[in-house]
Each structure stands twice: as structure tokens, then as C-alpha cells.
Scaffold this active site. Structure first.
Site, PDB file in Angstrom:
ATOM      1  CG  ASN A   1       8.860   9.800  56.239  1.00 42.04           C
ATOM      2  OD1 ASN A   1       9.717   8.922  56.381  1.00 42.04           O
ATOM      3  ND2 ASN A   1       7.743   9.835  56.943  1.00 42.04           N
TER       4      ASN A   1
ATOM      5  CE  LYS B   1       5.330   7.845  55.087  1.00 45.06           C
ATOM      6  NZ  LYS B   1       3.879   7.815  55.010  1.00 45.06           N
TER       7      LYS B   1
HETATM    8  P1  13P Z   1       2.506  10.294  51.339  1.00 43.80           P
HETATM    9  O1  13P Z   1       3.156  11.457  50.629  1.00 43.80           O
HETATM   10  O2  13P Z   1       2.918   8.970  50.777  1.00 43.80           O
HETATM   11  O3  13P Z   1       1.041  10.470  51.447  1.00 43.80           O
HETATM   12  O4  13P Z   1       3.073  10.303  52.839  1.00 43.80           O
HETATM   13  C1  13P Z   1       3.078  11.479  53.554  1.00 43.80           C
HETATM   14  C2  13P Z   1       3.846  11.267  54.792  1.00 43.80           C
HETATM   15  O5  13P Z   1       3.442  10.515  55.657  1.00 43.80           O
HETATM   16  C3  13P Z   1       5.133  11.961  54.926  1.00 43.80           C
HETATM   17  O6  13P Z   1       5.616  11.865  56.219  1.00 43.80           O
END
Ligand code: 13P
Length: 256
Positions: free
Chosen positions: A9, A11
Site C-alpha cells: 500500500n 499510500k
Molecule cells: P506500515 O507498514 O507503514 O506500518 O503501514 C501499514 C499499512 O497501513 C498498510 O496498509
């Protein structure tokens, strides 16, 4: 036997140059990885670019979110499920805790989006998980049960044949604080049990990813838990070497 599934992900990270470089590095490195399904979920603006950079390999594409409306319409700024399907996505993340907490998505919104994704013939990656305050108040199971049941009520258990669940404790996301393998396993088993109340065979086939500060050095021990079937990876998915190492760990856990 469930085949582990690792999804990145990304983001709201990247630029044209960065996503092309990351996708190309993944494409080059994933050839040798076996026994695991892999997807990346870039920002919507870059899905097409990433698809081209990935080429015809086995890495699948996912979207991070979709509009809460079917079809087309006057919804300025929204991206529909049909649009991400048209771009080549096979997966859509729904109900990520950042959508729930920062953008006010309710269990019902998430259930509705899950139904839209399924209706489009795509696979939802349904995120559930408790906050730190909820864990400390011993509400983890109640919160996760409400999140799962809202979707079960909306789409029915048979639809879970095509659902991936991601357990992401909110307190472990982006914090470097991973749930211990035992903590994660307990909630994964609980989630499988919730689905098993309605259909044991579907529950046994359900892929349940763990997400929350998964890194190359903790991936193997998490993925070796009996009910953890891979991961949903945030920060570490932005680094090709780290993401490839995590995919490898999932493949190895599967073949053990
Ligand atoms: P992190 O791996 O950065 O903690 O994020 C996890 C997440 O939200 C994946 O959707």
C-alpha cells in the site's frame, strides 16, 4: 492450503519518476519469487504508469480506495470502481484505518464499498483493526467483530470467497510497533472464527493478511503463524529491496 498474499500500500507517496523506478525494480526482482501472490496499490493517479512499468509479470495492481457510489456521476474528485477496473486493477483496499479515522468512513460505508468492489468483479482487501485505546480497553474483539459483521451482513458469507481481509491494528501502522506474532495470530484466528460461524469451508480458504510495521526482519515470524496469510505493507513497500524480502519471507513460510 492457502497461498500467501503480499500487497504493498503505497499510500500518498511517489512521483512519476519514483513509481516507474520502484515498479521496474519490483518487476526485475520478483521473477525468482515463488509460492506467493503479490500486488501493489499505487496512488490512483499513477496506476496506469505503474501498469506499464510492471509489464506482463505476475504482480497485480490494486487501488487504495474507491468512491462510495456506483457508475458515473457528479462526484467531483472521486474515482469509481469501474475506473480502477478499467485501469487494470484486480484489488481494491477498503476500510483502511486512515480512511476510517481521517475521512470518517463508517462500518456501513466500508460494507457498501466492499459490495461495489465485488459487484465489479474485483477483490476487496478489507481492512479491520482496533486503536490502542480500544486494545487497552479490551475491546479488540468487539471492534473487529463489528467491522467484519457489517460487511458479512451487507454481502453475505458466500461473497467472502472473493474477499481478502487485512488485520491492521491501528497502533502498529507506521509506528514501528508491530503486533507480536502471538497478538496478531490471536486476532487472525478470531476473524477466521467469525466467518466460520457462517461457513467453515469459506473461512478455511479466507486469506487474512497482517499489516502494521511489517519489515524484512519481522516478516518471517509473523507469516509463520497458522492464520497469517501474508501482509499488507505500508512503508516497507516503498523500498524494492525490503518489499522483495517480505514477499520472499511469505513464499518461504508457505513452503515450510
Ligand atoms: P506500515 O507498514 O507503514 O506500518 O503501514 C501499514 C499499512 O497501513 C498498510 O496498509
Amino acid at each position: 492450503m492457502r497461498k500467501p498474499f503480499v500487497a504493498g500500500n503505497w499510500k500518498m507517496h511517489g512521483s512519476k519518476a519514483m513509481v516507474i523506478s520502484l515498479a521496474s525494480d519490483l518487476q526485475a526482482g520478483l521473477g525468482s519469487i515463488k509460492g506467493v501472490d503479490v500486488a501493489v496499490c499505487p496512488p490512483a493517479a499513477y496506476i496506469d504508469l505503474v501498469k506499464t512499468a510492471l509489464g506482463e509479470g505476475f504482480v497485480q495492481l490494486g487501488a487504495q480506495n474507491i468512491a462510495n457510489e456506483p457508475g458515473q456521476g457528479a462526484f467531483t474528485g472521486e474515482v469509481s470502481v469501474d475506473m480502477v477496473k478499467d485501469l487494470g486493477c484486480r484489488y481494491v483496499i477498503v476500510g483502511h484505518s486512515e480512511r476510517r479515522t481521517l475521512f470518517g468512513e463508517t462500518d456501513l460505508d466500508v460494507a457498501r464499498k466492499t459490495a461495489l468492489v465485488l459487484d465489479a468483479g474485483l477483490t476487496p482487501i478489507l481492512c479491520v483493526g482496533e486503536t490502542l485505546a480500544q486494545r487497552e480497553a479490551e475491546e479488540t474483539e468487539a471492534v473487529v467483530a463489528a467491522q467484519i459483521r457489517a460487511v458479512l451482513n451487507q454481502v453475505g458469507v458466500v461473497a467472502f470467497e472473493n474477499v481478502v481481509v487485512a488485520y491492521e491494528p491501528v497502533w502498529a501502522i507506521g509506528t514501528g510497533k508491530t503486533a507480536s506474532p502471538e497478538q496478531a495470530q490471536a486476532v487472525h484466528a478470531f476473524i477466521r472464527g467469525l466467518v466460520a460461524e457462517q461457513d467453515e469451508a469459506i473461512a478455511a480458504r479466507l486469506i487474512i493478511q497482517y499489516g502494521g510495521s511489517v519489515k524484512p526482519d519481522n516478516a518471517a515470524v509473523l507469516f509463520s503463524q497458522p492464520d497469517i496469510d501474508g501482509g499488507l505493507i505500508g512503508g516497507a513497500s516503498l523500498n524494492a529491496v525490503d518489499f522483495l524480502a517480505i514477499c520472499n519471507a511469505a513464499g518461504d513460510a508457505c513452503s515450510e
